[in-house]
Design a protein around this motif. Structure first.
Motif, PDB file in Angstrom:
ATOM      1  N   LEU A 149       2.833 -27.861 -10.825  1.00 51.90           N
ATOM      2  CA  LEU A 149       1.658 -28.952 -11.160  1.00 51.90           C
ATOM      3  C   LEU A 149       2.265 -29.718 -12.247  1.00 51.90           C
ATOM      4  O   LEU A 149       2.329 -29.103 -13.433  1.00 51.90           O
ATOM      5  CB  LEU A 149       0.525 -28.105 -11.116  1.00 51.90           C
ATOM      6  CG  LEU A 149      -0.696 -29.278 -11.482  1.00 51.90           C
ATOM      7  CD1 LEU A 149      -1.881 -28.681 -10.803  1.00 51.90           C
ATOM      8  CD2 LEU A 149      -1.112 -29.119 -12.973  1.00 51.90           C
ATOM      9  N   ASP A 150       1.843 -30.720 -12.636  1.00 52.46           N
ATOM     10  CA  ASP A 150       2.118 -31.513 -13.704  1.00 52.46           C
ATOM     11  C   ASP A 150       1.448 -32.895 -13.883  1.00 52.46           C
ATOM     12  O   ASP A 150       0.475 -33.045 -12.995  1.00 52.46           O
ATOM     13  CB  ASP A 150       3.796 -31.836 -13.938  1.00 52.46           C
ATOM     14  CG  ASP A 150       4.184 -32.978 -12.722  1.00 52.46           C
ATOM     15  OD1 ASP A 150       3.502 -33.639 -12.173  1.00 52.46           O
ATOM     16  OD2 ASP A 150       5.330 -32.802 -12.466  1.00 52.46           O
ATOM     17  N   ALA A 151       1.505 -33.568 -14.797  1.00 54.82           N
ATOM     18  CA  ALA A 151       0.427 -34.873 -15.188  1.00 54.82           C
ATOM     19  C   ALA A 151       0.809 -35.843 -14.101  1.00 54.82           C
ATOM     20  O   ALA A 151      -0.338 -36.681 -13.805  1.00 54.82           O
ATOM     21  CB  ALA A 151       0.877 -35.358 -16.411  1.00 54.82           C
ATOM     22  N   ALA A 152       1.979 -35.756 -13.312  1.00 56.09           N
ATOM     23  CA  ALA A 152       2.188 -37.040 -12.456  1.00 56.09           C
ATOM     24  C   ALA A 152       1.403 -36.775 -11.057  1.00 56.09           C
ATOM     25  O   ALA A 152       1.082 -37.429 -10.192  1.00 56.09           O
ATOM     26  CB  ALA A 152       3.627 -36.905 -12.269  1.00 56.09           C
ATOM     27  N   ASN A 153       1.364 -35.157 -10.776  1.00 52.96           N
ATOM     28  CA  ASN A 153       0.618 -34.818  -9.489  1.00 52.96           C
ATOM     29  C   ASN A 153      -0.587 -34.263  -9.623  1.00 52.96           C
ATOM     30  O   ASN A 153      -1.333 -34.059  -8.441  1.00 52.96           O
ATOM     31  CB  ASN A 153       1.752 -34.039  -8.729  1.00 52.96           C
ATOM     32  CG  ASN A 153       2.126 -32.707  -9.286  1.00 52.96           C
ATOM     33  OD1 ASN A 153       0.983 -32.130  -9.987  1.00 52.96           O
ATOM     34  ND2 ASN A 153       3.229 -32.137  -9.089  1.00 52.96           N
ATOM     35  N   ALA A 154      -1.280 -34.049 -10.732  1.00 53.07           N
ATOM     36  CA  ALA A 154      -2.676 -33.160 -10.767  1.00 53.07           C
ATOM     37  C   ALA A 154      -3.670 -33.783 -10.259  1.00 53.07           C
ATOM     38  O   ALA A 154      -4.331 -33.240  -9.377  1.00 53.07           O
ATOM     39  CB  ALA A 154      -2.464 -32.651 -12.281  1.00 53.07           C
ATOM     40  N   ASP A 155      -3.808 -35.025 -10.316  1.00 54.20           N
ATOM     41  CA  ASP A 155      -4.926 -35.906  -9.855  1.00 54.20           C
ATOM     42  C   ASP A 155      -4.880 -35.770  -8.307  1.00 54.20           C
ATOM     43  O   ASP A 155      -5.927 -35.707  -7.648  1.00 54.20           O
ATOM     44  CB  ASP A 155      -5.052 -37.226 -10.338  1.00 54.20           C
ATOM     45  CG  ASP A 155      -5.288 -37.294 -11.723  1.00 54.20           C
ATOM     46  OD1 ASP A 155      -6.088 -36.432 -12.398  1.00 54.20           O
ATOM     47  OD2 ASP A 155      -5.031 -38.238 -12.581  1.00 54.20           O
ATOM     48  N   ALA A 156      -3.765 -36.144  -7.853  1.00 54.85           N
ATOM     49  CA  ALA A 156      -3.655 -36.170  -6.212  1.00 54.85           C
ATOM     50  C   ALA A 156      -3.686 -34.896  -5.544  1.00 54.85           C
ATOM     51  O   ALA A 156      -4.491 -34.691  -4.651  1.00 54.85           O
ATOM     52  CB  ALA A 156      -2.404 -36.739  -5.837  1.00 54.85           C
ATOM     53  N   LEU A 157      -3.346 -33.645  -6.292  1.00 54.33           N
ATOM     54  CA  LEU A 157      -3.480 -32.366  -5.735  1.00 54.33           C
ATOM     55  C   LEU A 157      -5.477 -32.054  -5.902  1.00 54.33           C
ATOM     56  O   LEU A 157      -5.725 -31.794  -4.887  1.00 54.33           O
ATOM     57  CB  LEU A 157      -2.785 -31.401  -6.547  1.00 54.33           C
ATOM     58  CG  LEU A 157      -1.392 -31.015  -6.077  1.00 54.33           C
ATOM     59  CD1 LEU A 157      -0.562 -30.278  -7.135  1.00 54.33           C
ATOM     60  CD2 LEU A 157      -1.335 -30.503  -4.830  1.00 54.33           C
ATOM     61  N   LEU A 158      -5.639 -32.327  -6.995  1.00 52.21           N
ATOM     62  CA  LEU A 158      -7.203 -31.726  -7.114  1.00 52.21           C
ATOM     63  C   LEU A 158      -8.067 -32.641  -6.556  1.00 52.21           C
ATOM     64  O   LEU A 158      -9.225 -32.094  -5.852  1.00 52.21           O
ATOM     65  CB  LEU A 158      -7.494 -31.839  -8.658  1.00 52.21           C
ATOM     66  CG  LEU A 158      -7.255 -30.360  -9.359  1.00 52.21           C
ATOM     67  CD1 LEU A 158      -5.852 -30.059  -9.573  1.00 52.21           C
ATOM     68  CD2 LEU A 158      -7.963 -30.402 -10.906  1.00 52.21           C
ATOM     69  N   ALA A 159      -7.559 -33.803  -5.968  1.00 57.54           N
ATOM     70  CA  ALA A 159      -8.612 -34.719  -5.435  1.00 57.54           C
ATOM     71  C   ALA A 159      -8.781 -34.047  -3.930  1.00 57.54           C
ATOM     72  O   ALA A 159      -9.812 -34.380  -3.239  1.00 57.54           O
ATOM     73  CB  ALA A 159      -8.046 -36.042  -4.967  1.00 57.54           C
TER      74      ALA A 159
END
Length: 245
Positions: free
Chosen positions: A109-119
């Motif tokens: 998990l990093d800043a690039a994929n965190a939003d898409a994962l948590l969504a």
């Protein structure tokens, strides 16, 4: 959302539990939870959330199982050494409870994929082992307006809190954010690591189980979550301290 006869038997102790009952179990079945890290904290959290009947469980981890993990990471077996932790954790959850949809996210998990994962989820549990990842998870959870259950361990000591600044107190003010708990970001190099300093195996079970407990409380609206409160556990002396922040 009805239960099958097998589910009714499986969750019998929840269904007769005052305050939980069918309504609470239905809430668990309809819930989606993302667990960051299938390690010492993620393992017991995964085990209890799967056993409780959380409908969808996501597991994020880019690491592979090592023999040194097995002293505390209870969802993995000796046969799983070398396997991706996310998939090993998902396999454990599915074997424990086939009614749970377990999704392995084999990635860091990093800043690039965190939003898409948590969504994709309604709640996140963070058992990661570095502050940089914790800060990224907290920021993404705040943007997604979903609660974050945060746990950490080192040596004989552990801590846990629930962070959800989108939730309002009875007086209308917001509960604290991650930045209120950690106004300054420490350097990970200055923080104690399990690899260098060690960690008592059962300690991860204590804190990871408490993380699952907080998740169940949030999902079912039972009890009072650790919002704005930091619980510190001293495993050596068997003592707890609670701090407001």
């Amino acid at each position: 959302m009805n239960f099958t006869p097998e589910e009714t038997s499986r969750y019998a102790r929840h269904l007769v539990l005052k305050g939980m009952g069918g309504h609470g179990q239905q809430a668990l079945k309809g819930a989606s939870v993302l667990v960051i890290g299938a390690g010492g904290l993620g393992s017991p959290a995964l085990a209890y959330l799967a056993a409780a009947g959380v409908g969808t469980l996501g597991i994020v981890d880019d690491d592979r199982v090592a023999i040194s993990n097995l002293q505390r990471q209870i969802v993995h077996t000796t046969a799983a050494v070398g396997a991706p932790k996310a998939q090993s954790g998902a396999d454990f959850a599915s074997a424990l409870n086939p009614h749970v949809k377990a999704i392995a996210h084999q990635m860091r998990l990093d800043a690039a994929n965190a939003d898409a994962l948590l969504a994709q989820y309604g709640l996140v549990l963070d058992g990661s082992d570095n502050f940089a990842t914790r800060a990224i998870v907290a920021a993404a959870a705040e943007r997604a307006r979903i609660p974050l259950v945060s746990g950490a361990v080192s040596g004989f000591d552990g801590q846990i809190s629930v962070i959800a600044p989108h939730i309002l107190r009875p007086d209308g003010s917001a509960y604290p954010a991650f930045a209120d708990l950690y106004p300054e970001s420490p350097d990970d190099a200055d923080l104690p690591s399990c690899e260098l300093n060690g960690v008592l195996g059962p300690l991860t079970g204590v804190i990871g189980s408490l993380m699952a407990m907080e998740a169940v409380k949030l999902i079912t609206d039972i009890g009072t979550p650790l919002l704005g409160r930091l619980m510190l556990y001293n495993g050596r002396d068997g003592r707890t301290v609670e701090l407001n922040y």
